[in-house]
Design a protein around this motif. Structure first.
Motif, mmCIF file in Angstrom:
data_model
loop_
_atom_site.group_PDB
_atom_site.id
_atom_site.type_symbol
_atom_site.label_atom_id
_atom_site.label_comp_id
_atom_site.label_asym_id
_atom_site.label_seq_id
_atom_site.Cartn_x
_atom_site.Cartn_y
_atom_site.Cartn_z
ATOM 1 N N GLN A 218 0.845 -1.187 0.000
ATOM 2 C CA GLN A 218 0.000 0.000 0.000
ATOM 3 C C GLN A 218 0.881 1.237 0.000
ATOM 4 O OE1 GLN A 218 -3.660 0.185 0.063
ATOM 5 N NE2 GLN A 218 -2.976 2.216 -0.608
ATOM 6 N N TYR A 220 0.698 5.768 -0.078
ATOM 7 C CA TYR A 220 -0.082 7.001 0.004
ATOM 8 C C TYR A 220 0.790 8.163 -0.444
ATOM 9 C CZ TYR A 220 -3.216 4.232 2.956
ATOM 10 O OH TYR A 220 -4.052 3.257 3.440
ATOM 11 N N GLU A 235 -7.724 10.311 -7.415
ATOM 12 C CA GLU A 235 -7.641 8.909 -6.986
ATOM 13 C C GLU A 235 -8.109 7.944 -8.071
ATOM 14 O OE1 GLU A 235 -9.213 7.844 -3.152
ATOM 15 O OE2 GLU A 235 -7.162 8.142 -2.402
ATOM 16 N N ARG A 243 -3.016 5.456 -3.067
ATOM 17 C CA ARG A 243 -4.101 6.389 -2.735
ATOM 18 C C ARG A 243 -3.474 7.739 -2.376
ATOM 19 N NH1 ARG A 243 -8.277 4.798 -5.046
ATOM 20 N NH2 ARG A 243 -6.523 4.087 -6.334
#
Length: 253
Positions: A218, A220, A235, A243
């Motif tokens: 993941q 960000y 997004e 994200r």
């Protein structure tokens, strides 16, 4: 480890003062961005990376009652301006605040906050314990922290890896050797200022390319300008594992 994004905005924040652009007038809470900072809770310890001008507001919003150390990525004002507010923790914890930064950054803090370092113990001033760091790994109360060297145009800055989490902001170049320190991170927070190229920050496409190379589970993006566009729309353009960060985002890793 629990990670909370205290701020995800660039040096001016979003909305920008006097700006009439659609993003600065957005009603989406994710488009309201304070200056960049992150809170880490690991092994019962509480660390904050960078204390920008919004530090007090961010700490109050997240109800952070305890702080064991403050770390700095570099000396720019949007990352250091709120250091005076650590005195509230001095009062509540009855101890000096450990501050970790490179020697160059410490010298800048000593200039900007000269009253803290003057040797005149005026009642109420912040009390700090300064700990110089380099590119070598170090520990804070048993927690191993690995610095990641990056470049912010010509200015050397540090990112930090703690366990399976890596945080890097205000960068536009990371060497192959430093990338090796990041690889294997399950979660990465990386700066991406806007879609257009910038002299000292990764653009959106540059950040995505780097994250696709590093392959965390993941990722960000942070340090986001109003020029990036609306959170909800940007997004939709991103790979599934990437994200946009937003103020108040919290996750475990």
């Amino acid at each position: 480890m629990r990670v909370t994004v205290l701020g995800s905005g660039t040096s001016q924040g979003v909305p920008v003062i006097a700006c009439e652009c659609p993003v600065c007038h957005s009603l989406d809470y994710r488009d309201k961005r304070l200056r960049v900072s992150v809170h880490l809770q690991v092994n019962g310890k509480s660390f904050i990376i960078d204390s920008g001008p919004d530090f007090r507001q961010q700490v109050l919003r997240e109800r952070i009652k305890k702080l064991d150390a403050l770390l700095f990525t570099h000396e720019h004002k949007d990352h250091t301006a709120g250091m005076d507010d650590i005195r509230a923790f001095n009062f509540s914890q009855h101890q000096d605040m450990p501050v970790y930064a490179e020697e160059r950054v410490i010298h800048q803090l000593q200039n900007e906050f000269s009253y803290i370092f003057s040797g005149i113990n005026y009642p109420g001033i912040p009390r700090v314990q300064v700990h110089p760091i380099t590119e070598e790994p170090f520990e804070i109360e048993g927690v191993l922290i690995t610095p990641i060297r990056a470049m912010h145009y010509k200015l050397p800055v540090l990112g930090f890896r703690v366990g399976n989490f890596t945080y890097i902001t205000d960068a536009n170049f990371i060497s192959e050797a430093e990338k090796e320190k990041i690889k294997g991170s399950e979660v990465i927070i990386l700066n991406a200022l806007r879609k257009e190229p910038h002299i000292s920050h990764f653009s959106l496409s540059e950040a995505v390319t780097l994250l696709e190379e590093l392959q965390p589970k993941q990722a960000y993006l942070t340090h986001i300008s109003h020029l990036m566009g609306f959170h909800a729309e940007v997004e939709k353009e991103l790979p599934d594992f990437i994200r946009l960060a937003y103020d108040g985002l919290t996750f475990n890793c």
